[in-house]
Write an enzyme that holds these catalytic residues in place. Structure first.
Site, short mmCIF file in Angstrom:
data_model
loop_
_atom_site.label_atom_id
_atom_site.label_comp_id
_atom_site.label_asym_id
_atom_site.label_seq_id
_atom_site.Cartn_x
_atom_site.Cartn_y
_atom_site.Cartn_z
CB ALA A 1 -0.93 -0.01 1.21
CE1 TYR A 2 5.54 5.37 2.84
CE2 TYR A 2 7.23 3.83 2.08
CZ TYR A 2 6.87 5.08 2.56
OH TYR A 2 7.83 6.03 2.76
CB SER A 3 5.69 0.10 -2.47
OG SER A 3 6.50 -0.27 -1.37
#
Length: 680
Positions: free
Chosen positions: A569-571
């Site tokens: 989700a972050y990347s």
């Protein structure tokens, strides 16, 4: 006027301490002195270097401020070397300054005031000189001498206008000697002088005469009162719309910082029917001229669209510059170089007043001075019509060699002087380090964060270290379009616009793709992608209105080029941020707007992103303990180095400043060298 003197604080105090106390009491009253104005002195016996008795005068040091002055800022000069100069017929400013430097008891003392001879030639122990508003209203009107006489009779002595220096000093000394019973001296266009056997008596005499002048003016205005001018309840155009356009036009040569004032008193003044004429007479005193220039620029807005406002302002500024060039040509001598032709004050009826300077302090000084000038003009108009320095005298004050010489002594400006930066997620970690670093290099910083209290702590620290109004704090949720719009409006209202955006706010959700909840995915996209979009959109709107370029800096991540396990989700969201940066570089290029990104990795110290929960989850993903995590990240980079928030701040400074003006669309790793994350 309130007499602020209380005997207790200076009971049995030395004459110098009484003088400092007098200064503080005077400095508390802005209608007496502003920003370094005014002078005071006291004469005392002392011993010279050889232990011989001499009389000295403690005189306010050049550039010191009465509101905050300390004893060390009062150099002592030998009166036995000063008083003989009274017998001379003339003395150049340069010779006078050089001579006074040799009269100092301590050669390392601050430079004594330019009015040292004036105080030394007066045959009184304690002397006080201010540029009080009430006295300036009496002298700056068509009646001048008659008005002063009507107020005070023969109790005060009038001295014609001269520039500060030997000629004025001698005129004051002669006037005092020829009128030993006078209660004070009034200098035309230059304020009031009183004296006494000690600083308290000089102060009391001063307040007494100022109070009489205030009561005289109040009575005259009551006789003529016709009701205050009406001003619109809402502005003709929102000031946040005008500010970046105005700042851009004023920053064609060097960027400026603006201050805005739409107080009821200012709007009332701007609604005066005689505004266009009363404001074009000149400054209240030559000391003000050095900050405000001779006239403000008055702009009647004829159009309300951004392009119409731009044309309106550009034409008005063009007329102002042409008039200034004519003024210079008519009064200058061969070899003199014209100063810039920019106004320092812009008055827009129905909207408010902007003042400008190289920083917030300079803009505030101009604003404070002109707020008092408005009152002086209003009072003088009621006394028969505002009048002040002739064009010749105004030019002599503006191009006074001693003041021009001071300009050559100014230190080199820092890389981000005159610039405005907004940093998101700046209450901690990387954002805080960047906000601090940009401020150290001269920027004015809007510190924003979801944690408003933390943001205020950072802003307060910046102000404490770097000066007046150099930072403000705003609570900002970057996913809220209304909050984002309000934050950038505040930047325009507070400083005039924007030059640098550091889009840093972010979160780091952890979890395998098949385990992630939709709300976790959506929140990461909202903050790590959409949040960057919202602040970018708001920044571009301001930067395009200004038309002077700008720099957008995105805190991306090593995960853009080398995503990590359980960091989907972050990347993904950060990869979208990186693509946004590239698009901004493409679309902003024609406007001189640069966009670049930083790819830091594993910044632990002071970071709110690296929560204990995140550390535990990342450690689990790598099969190590939380305690081993910092060393794990350090050992995996080529330099085997710990990377800090301050390291990232240095890279941000490079991208924000003049050394990267030809760099856009770039990705700069700040990770110690993670080979998997090399940009490719």
């Amino acid at each position: 006027m309130l007499n602020r003197w209380q005997t207790g604080p200076v009971l049995n105090a030395s004459a110098l301490d009484q003088l400092v106390y007098q200064s503080r009491m005077v400095g508390e009253e802005e209608s007496l002195v502003l920003w370094g104005g005014g002078n005071n002195s006291v004469k005392e016996p002392a011993l010279d270097l050889l232990g011989q008795p001499v009389e000295v005068m403690y005189i306010k040091g050049s550039g010191s401020d009465m509101k905050s002055i300390v004893p060390a800022q009062y150099p002592a000069v030998r009166l036995d070397w000063v008083r003989p100069l009274f017998e001379r017929d003339e003395m150049s400013d340069e010779d006078m300054v050089a001579y006074l430097a040799r009269c100092l008891m301590d050669p390392t003392s601050p430079r004594p005031s330019i009015e040292t001879l004036l105080h030394g030639f007066l045959p009184y122990r304690a002397v006080l000189h201010t540029h009080t508003d009430a006295i300036l209203a009496l002298t700056n009107n068509e009646g001048r001498e008659e008005t002063v006489r009507e107020c005070f009779g023969d109790r005060v002595v009038l001295v014609p206008y001269y520039l500060p220096g030997f000629k004025l000093s001698k005129a004051v000394g002669l006037a005092a000697r020829q009128n030993p019973d006078a209660e004070g001296l009034i200098l035309m266009n230059h304020g009031l002088i009183t004296w006494g056997n000690d600083p308290q008596e000089a102060y009391n005499n001063h307040i007494k005469l100022v109070t009489e002048a205030e009561e005289f003016i109040r009575a005259k205005r009551n006789q003529q009162f016709q009701g205050a001018p009406l001003f619109p309840a809402s502005p003709v155009v929102e000031p946040e719309t005008i500010a970046p356009i105005l700042r851009g036009l004023l920053s064609a040569d060097k960027p400026v910082i603006l201050e805005f004032d739409n107080s009821p008193e200012t709007l009332e003044f701007l609604a005066r029917p005689d505004l266009a004429t009363a404001t074009q007479v000149g400054p209240a005193t030559p000391d003000h001229l050095l900050y405000t220039k001779r006239f403000p620029l008055v702009v009647e807005l004829l159009e309300t669209s951004p392009e119409g406002i731009r044309n309106n302002l550009a034409q008005a500024l063009g007329r102002y510059a042409a008039a200034y060039q004519e003024y210079f040509a008519a009064n200058s001598k061969a070899g003199e170089t014209m100063l810039d032709a920019l106004p320092r004050i812009v008055l827009v009826p129905g909207v408010g007043m902007w003042t400008l300077g190289k920083d917030s302090r300079a803009a505030r000084i101009v604003a404070d001075i002109y707020r008092h000038t408005m009152q002086i003009i209003a009072n003088a108009q009621a006394l028969g019509g505002y009048a002040t320095l002739s064009p010749e005298n105004a030019f002599s004050a503006e191009y006074w060699p001693l003041e021009l010489y001071k300009l050559t002594l100014l230190p080199k400006e820092k890389d981000l002087a005159r610039r405005i930066a907004l940093v998101t997620g700046a209450a901690s970690g990387i954002g805080r380090a960047i906000a601090r670093r940009l401020a150290e290099e001269g920027a004015h910083v809007i510190v924003t964060d979801l944690n408003g209290e933390g943001a205020e702590l950072v802003a307060a620290e910046i102000r404490q270290k770097n000066g007046l109004n150099r930072a403000i704090a705003l609570t900002l949720n970057v996913t809220d379009p209304e909050q984002v719009e309000a934050a950038f409006k505040t930047a325009c209202r507070t400083y005039g616009g924007l030059d640098i955006l550091v889009s840093n706010a972010g979160i780091a959700p952890v979890g395998a793709i098949d385990k992630l909840q939709l709300h976790e995915w959506d929140l990461s996209l909202a903050i790590n992608t959409t949040g960057h979009f919202l602040v970018t959109r708001a920044s571009l709107d301001i930067l395009k209105k200004q038309g002077i370029g700008g720099s957008l800096i995105y805190n991306a991540t090593k995960n853009v080029t080398a995503p990590g396990k359980d960091f989907g989700a972050y990347s993904v969201a950060k990869a979208a941020e990186a693509q946004l940066c590239r698009i901004v570089a493409i679309e902003g290029g024609e406007f001189g707007i640069r966009a670049n990104m930083l790819n830091p990795d594993a910044i632990f110290e002071g970071s709110s992103l690296w929560s204990e929960d995140l550390k535990a989850k990342r450690a689990a993903a790598y099969g190590i303990s939380v305690a081993e995590l910092p060393n794990f990240y350090r050992q995996r980079n080529l330099l085997k180095a710990e990377v800090t928030a301050e390291d990232v701040a240095e890279a941000a400074l490079f991208l924000a400043g003049p050394r990267a003006t030809k760099t856009t669309g770039a990705m700069i790793p700040v990770d110690g060298g993670v080979k998997e994350a090399f940009p490719r």
